[in-house]
Design an enzyme around this catalytic site. Structure first.
Site, PDB file in Angstrom:
ATOM      1  N   CYS A 123     -38.182  59.779 121.701  1.00  0.00           N
ATOM      2  CA  CYS A 123     -37.948  58.338 121.832  1.00  0.00           C
ATOM      3  C   CYS A 123     -38.333  57.674 120.515  1.00  0.00           C
ATOM      4  O   CYS A 123     -39.467  57.788 120.058  1.00  0.00           O
ATOM      5  CB  CYS A 123     -38.805  57.785 122.970  1.00  0.00           C
ATOM      6  SG  CYS A 123     -38.705  55.994 123.169  1.00  0.00           S
ATOM      7  N   CYS A 170     -39.309  40.114 126.433  1.00  0.00           N
ATOM      8  CA  CYS A 170     -39.241  40.361 127.870  1.00  0.00           C
ATOM      9  C   CYS A 170     -40.631  40.188 128.491  1.00  0.00           C
ATOM     10  O   CYS A 170     -41.633  40.594 127.904  1.00  0.00           O
ATOM     11  CB  CYS A 170     -38.683  41.750 128.153  1.00  0.00           C
ATOM     12  SG  CYS A 170     -36.991  41.944 127.559  1.00  0.00           S
ATOM     13  N   CYS A 192     -40.696  43.315 118.490  1.00  0.00           N
ATOM     14  CA  CYS A 192     -39.389  43.059 119.102  1.00  0.00           C
ATOM     15  C   CYS A 192     -39.206  41.569 119.311  1.00  0.00           C
ATOM     16  O   CYS A 192     -40.145  40.881 119.709  1.00  0.00           O
ATOM     17  CB  CYS A 192     -39.293  43.785 120.447  1.00  0.00           C
ATOM     18  SG  CYS A 192     -37.671  43.602 121.241  1.00  0.00           S
ATOM     19  N   CYS A 247     -42.878  53.488 128.492  1.00  0.00           N
ATOM     20  CA  CYS A 247     -42.078  52.315 128.130  1.00  0.00           C
ATOM     21  C   CYS A 247     -42.880  51.039 128.287  1.00  0.00           C
ATOM     22  O   CYS A 247     -43.562  50.839 129.274  1.00  0.00           O
ATOM     23  CB  CYS A 247     -40.854  52.200 129.022  1.00  0.00           C
ATOM     24  SG  CYS A 247     -39.700  53.510 128.800  1.00  0.00           S
ATOM     25  N   CYS A 280     -43.104  43.384 128.939  1.00  0.00           N
ATOM     26  CA  CYS A 280     -43.148  44.410 127.891  1.00  0.00           C
ATOM     27  C   CYS A 280     -44.190  44.102 126.829  1.00  0.00           C
ATOM     28  O   CYS A 280     -44.278  42.984 126.322  1.00  0.00           O
ATOM     29  CB  CYS A 280     -41.769  44.544 127.245  1.00  0.00           C
ATOM     30  SG  CYS A 280     -41.730  45.734 125.904  1.00  0.00           S
ATOM     31  N   GLU A 310     -44.324  53.658 116.851  1.00  0.00           N
ATOM     32  CA  GLU A 310     -44.621  54.887 117.555  1.00  0.00           C
ATOM     33  C   GLU A 310     -43.339  55.562 117.952  1.00  0.00           C
ATOM     34  O   GLU A 310     -42.341  54.910 118.238  1.00  0.00           O
ATOM     35  CB  GLU A 310     -45.438  54.571 118.809  1.00  0.00           C
ATOM     36  CG  GLU A 310     -46.870  54.277 118.456  1.00  0.00           C
ATOM     37  CD  GLU A 310     -47.638  53.721 119.626  1.00  0.00           C
ATOM     38  OE1 GLU A 310     -48.856  53.596 119.468  1.00  0.00           O
ATOM     39  OE2 GLU A 310     -47.054  53.416 120.667  1.00  0.00           O
TER      40      GLU A 310
HETATM   41  N1  SAH Z   1     -34.882  46.628 123.440  1.00  0.00           N
HETATM   42  C1  SAH Z   1     -34.327  47.766 124.100  1.00  0.00           C
HETATM   43  C2  SAH Z   1     -35.096  49.048 123.881  1.00  0.00           C
HETATM   44  C3  SAH Z   1     -36.600  48.978 124.004  1.00  0.00           C
HETATM   45  S1  SAH Z   1     -37.258  48.808 125.637  1.00  0.00           S
HETATM   46  C4  SAH Z   1     -34.157  47.472 125.564  1.00  0.00           C
HETATM   47  O1  SAH Z   1     -34.491  46.372 125.999  1.00  0.00           O
HETATM   48  O2  SAH Z   1     -33.622  48.319 126.279  1.00  0.00           O
HETATM   49  C5  SAH Z   1     -36.927  50.351 126.383  1.00  0.00           C
HETATM   50  C6  SAH Z   1     -37.007  50.303 127.902  1.00  0.00           C
HETATM   51  O3  SAH Z   1     -38.368  50.169 128.334  1.00  0.00           O
HETATM   52  C7  SAH Z   1     -36.273  49.108 128.475  1.00  0.00           C
HETATM   53  O4  SAH Z   1     -35.538  49.405 129.622  1.00  0.00           O
HETATM   54  C8  SAH Z   1     -37.420  48.193 128.777  1.00  0.00           C
HETATM   55  O5  SAH Z   1     -37.035  47.210 129.626  1.00  0.00           O
HETATM   56  C9  SAH Z   1     -38.421  49.189 129.326  1.00  0.00           C
HETATM   57  N2  SAH Z   1     -39.761  48.644 129.498  1.00  0.00           N
HETATM   58  C10 SAH Z   1     -40.363  47.692 128.775  1.00  0.00           C
HETATM   59  N3  SAH Z   1     -41.581  47.391 129.276  1.00  0.00           N
HETATM   60  C11 SAH Z   1     -41.761  48.190 130.347  1.00  0.00           C
HETATM   61  C12 SAH Z   1     -42.827  48.350 131.295  1.00  0.00           C
HETATM   62  N4  SAH Z   1     -43.945  47.646 131.208  1.00  0.00           N
HETATM   63  N5  SAH Z   1     -42.647  49.266 132.273  1.00  0.00           N
HETATM   64  C13 SAH Z   1     -41.536  50.017 132.348  1.00  0.00           C
HETATM   65  N6  SAH Z   1     -40.498  49.909 131.490  1.00  0.00           N
HETATM   66  C14 SAH Z   1     -40.608  48.993 130.496  1.00  0.00           C
END
Ligand code: SAH
Length: 339
Positions: free
Chosen positions: A102, A113, A109, A326, A116, A89
């Site tokens: 974006c 995390c 990925c 995000c 996420c 997306e």
């Molecule tokens: N892998 C990269 C880019 C993808 S994530 C990274 O880790 O930065 C992009 C952003 O979205 C990151 O800051 C990530 O931590 C955030 N993100 C992921 N899940 C989220 C959530 N549930 N709520 C808010 N931000 C989130």
């Protein structure tokens, strides 16, 4: 496979060879693709006869937009299908005079995390260089022209520094200067140094999300092998080397990392300096237990950082209604597609 090559995979010279015409024809075709035009018949500066024969030899793009959805705030989500069926997306986010796109760097990925949605799925594969650029060209078409998009953030699905060369080459192929592009990483010190050495001078966002190793190991498991101090040191070095904006992203999660104690630790970790903090109230992800803190807590956390001299902003989630915020990319979609 005998699939016709896509225009975006080729140089003007390659194109000229495929169609057995002078290089300027190749340049014309490429220019149309870069303006998001996805049908040869619309390439009006080419002779009609040529337009008719091109589809037999080439495709404009290797990927297609299989769906777009618009939220009340007019955030636009494009679901893009790669030629092998993989879905990513990208999201168009209007904000004042800006229109930010974006884009994703991988399908799924590998970082895993805890908060996420993309991390829940694991990595399917990395995107190829032209697949990353094609997201931009599709968005140009949806946005209504090449100069509509003012900023790009590589903040969608995937860890861009684990798909290093395709991502860096794609960035070089975008018609935007580095200062309008931000790469967001989970914080891989080696990759951050390599990025500085590439000289493309993009802004850097580092997903910190915690002020100490114990908390970060829990939320960002790749930290166990890295350590938070190494992440912060690499971010500082990036700023020294490029003088571009460096921002620490910090998702606020109730009961995990959002207390005054965490704020004070973050102040000690970062100290004063030129590095910014973006506080992001956690976007709820279905099937994950984490929630954002109250508005009061968010404001208290921000205030403690600001009082200590750290430039801090609260980033409001966009596109929540269409699961484009995000951390929400893809999960629902996959559930309905494959479930
Ligand atoms: N892998 C990269 C880019 C993808 S994530 C990274 O880790 O930065 C992009 C952003 O979205 C990151 O800051 C990530 O931590 C955030 N993100 C992921 N899940 C989220 C959530 N549930 N709520 C808010 N931000 C989130």
């Amino acid at each position: 496979m005998t699939a016709r090559p896509s225009v975006t995979e080729l140089t003007a010279e390659d194109l000229a060879e495929v169609i057995e015409l002078p290089v300027f024809r190749g340049r014309q075709i490429l220019a149309w693709a870069e303006r998001g035009v996805d049908r040869f018949e619309q390439m009006t500066d080419l002779p009609l006869a040529l337009r008719a024969t091109l589809p037999g030899k080439l495709r404009v793009f290797s990927s297609t937009v299989s769906e777009t959805s618009v939220s009340p705030g007019k955030t636009n989500k494009l679901l893009i299908r790669m030629e092998d069926g993989a879905l990513v997306e990208c999201v168009l986010i209007p904000e004042g005079k800006r229109l930010t796109l974006c884009i994703s760097s991988q399908v799924g990925c590998p970082a895993g995390c805890a908060f996420c949605a993309s991390g829940l799925l694991g990595l399917t594969r990395s995107l190829k260089e032209h697949e990353i650029r094609e997201q931009f060209f599709h968005a140009v078409r949806v946005a209504g022209g090449p100069d509509k998009i003012t900023n790009v953030v590589i903040m969608g699905m995937g860890e861009p520094l684990l798909n290093f060369h395709p991502v860096v080459t794609a960035i070089r192929g975008l018609p935007l200067s580095g200062r309008r592009i931000t790469l967001s990483t989970v914080g891989l010190p080696g990759g951050i140094r390599r990025l500085a050495a590439e000289g493309i001078k993009v802004n850097l966002a580092v997903s910190l999300h915690a002020p100490d190793d114990a908390t970060r190991n829990r939320l960002v498991p790749v930290n166990r092998k890295i350590g938070i101090r190494a992440v912060v040191a690499a971010a500082r070095e990036y700023f020294e080397a490029t003088r571009r904006d460096v921002t620490f992203e910090y998702i606020l999660i109730e009961g995990e990392n959002a207390s005054d104690l965490h704020a004070d630790r973050l102040v000690r970790l970062l100290g004063r300096g030129n590095l910014n903090v973006n506080l992001i109230p956690m976007n709820p992800v279905e099937s994950l237990p984490f929630r954002p803190p109250s508005e009061k807590r968010i404001e208290a956390f921000r205030e403690r950082l600001v009082r200590a001299g750290i430039p801090t902003h609260v980033r409001r989630p966009r596109g929540r209604e269409i699961d484009a915020a995000c951390g929400q990319l893809r999960l629902k979609r996959l559930a309905t597609d494959q479930g």
